[in-house]
Design an enzyme around this catalytic site. Structure first.
Site, PDB file in Angstrom:
ATOM      1  N   ASP A   1       2.671   0.712  -3.880  1.00  0.00           N
ATOM      2  CA  ASP A   1       4.063   0.632  -4.335  1.00  0.00           C
ATOM      3  C   ASP A   1       4.995   0.310  -3.168  1.00  0.00           C
ATOM      4  OD1 ASP A   1       6.139   0.774  -6.173  1.00  0.00           O
ATOM      5  OD2 ASP A   1       6.411   2.931  -5.925  1.00  0.00           O
TER       6      ASP A   1
ATOM      7  N   HIS B   1       5.090  -9.068  -2.265  1.00  0.00           N
ATOM      8  CA  HIS B   1       3.727  -9.112  -2.789  1.00  0.00           C
ATOM      9  C   HIS B   1       2.810  -9.885  -1.847  1.00  0.00           C
ATOM     10  CE1 HIS B   1       5.184  -7.229  -6.341  1.00  0.00           C
ATOM     11  NE2 HIS B   1       5.824  -8.289  -6.811  1.00  0.00           N
TER      12      HIS B   1
ATOM     13  N   ASN C   1       3.739  -3.803 -16.385  1.00  0.00           N
ATOM     14  CA  ASN C   1       4.253  -4.864 -15.502  1.00  0.00           C
ATOM     15  C   ASN C   1       4.417  -6.203 -16.206  1.00  0.00           C
ATOM     16  OD1 ASN C   1       2.483  -3.680 -12.523  1.00  0.00           O
ATOM     17  ND2 ASN C   1       4.540  -3.188 -13.282  1.00  0.00           N
TER      18      ASN C   1
ATOM     19  N   ARG D   1       5.241  10.035  -8.490  1.00  0.00           N
ATOM     20  CA  ARG D   1       4.771  10.054  -9.878  1.00  0.00           C
ATOM     21  C   ARG D   1       3.455   9.280  -9.961  1.00  0.00           C
ATOM     22  NH1 ARG D   1       9.474   6.987  -9.795  1.00  0.00           N
ATOM     23  NH2 ARG D   1       9.158   4.731 -10.033  1.00  0.00           N
TER      24      ARG D   1
END
Length: 247
Positions: free
Chosen positions: A21, A38, A69, A195
């Site tokens: 992430d 990315h 996504n 999370r």
């Protein structure tokens, strides 16, 4: 002393899972588009895969693209898929050289045909490697996986192949995408978010969770080793008390 020097190689987790992430935030900090993040995240993948294989981790699962996504802008999705194909092509021989087997879990029906073709070729090409298995979770979410498992199990019950009275955790696990690998003992998430994001919910029931503020493109070998050291400094009780473990 580096974190690698602190690792006890006799107590490694067999399976480490990683939520990669922070690519978008890293790119914005550079004044660039999300796709730039990315692209630079590929280097972190290489560092992590090589670090895990080097110390003897047997399974490394990377959360590359979730079912949610698909709701992102089309331009970002297309760029991610193109990056995936190009990375697979460029890294195939590196996987062979390092004895790493490629596996993929997720909803393959949702993937572009070209992407799936490249993945199948790479999986076939690396199928006999046994140093480590790199699992890419692609078009994956845990709720999708669990619902899929329930449907498959339900179909077998309807066909008379399974007696409902015999269903237990082990049997249900055999219908999951990860049926051929051990559950992760360690889950790493980068970028400071704390999370799970619908990732391996069944499998991480007893995994140790490790959260780091480091954004994924900045995640290096030493960061991975630090996570391993943190894992080894914890007491894994599995519902028992310390006194029971020390007997």
């Amino acid at each position: 002393m580096s974190f690698k020097d602190k690792i006890d190689l006799s107590r490694l987790p067999q399976h480490v899972a990683v939520i990669m992430d922070g690519n978008g935030r890293w790119a914005r900090a550079q004044g660039k588009e999300r796709t730039f993040g990315h692209e630079n995240g590929v280097n972190a993948v290489k560092e992590t895969v090589e670090a895990a294989a080097e110390i003897g981790v047997k399974f490394l699962t990377l959360y590359a693209f979730s079912t949610e996504n698909w709701n992102r802008p089309r331009t970002e999705i297309d760029a991610l898929m193109e990056l995936l194909v190009s990375t697979i092509n460029s890294e195939r021989e590196t996987l062979m050289k390092n004895g790493i087997k490629l596996d993929v879990i997720g909803d393959f029906d949702a993937l572009p045909p070209k992407c799936m073709t490249e993945l199948n070729e790479a999986m076939t090409h690396t199928a006999n490697n046994d140093r480590m298995t790199m699992v890419v979770a692609l078009s994956y979410s845990s709720r999708w996986e669990i619902v899929r498992a329930a449907r498959l199990l339900g179909a077998d019950i309807k066909a008379g192949k399974v007696n409902p009275e015999t269903i237990n955790e082990e049997m249900f696990g055999s219908y999951l995408c990860t049926k051929h690998m051990p559950d992760p003992e360690l889950l790493i998430r980068t970028s400071g978010e704390t999370r799970i994001s619908n990732f391996l919910l069944w499998q991480i029931a007893y995994a140790e969770l490790y959260f780091t503020p480091t954004l994924w493109p900045d995640f290096k070998r030493e960061d991975f080793y630090e996570a391993i050291v943190s894992y080894q400094n914890r007491e894994r009780r599995f519902g028992m008390v310390s006194e029971q473990l020390n007997k």
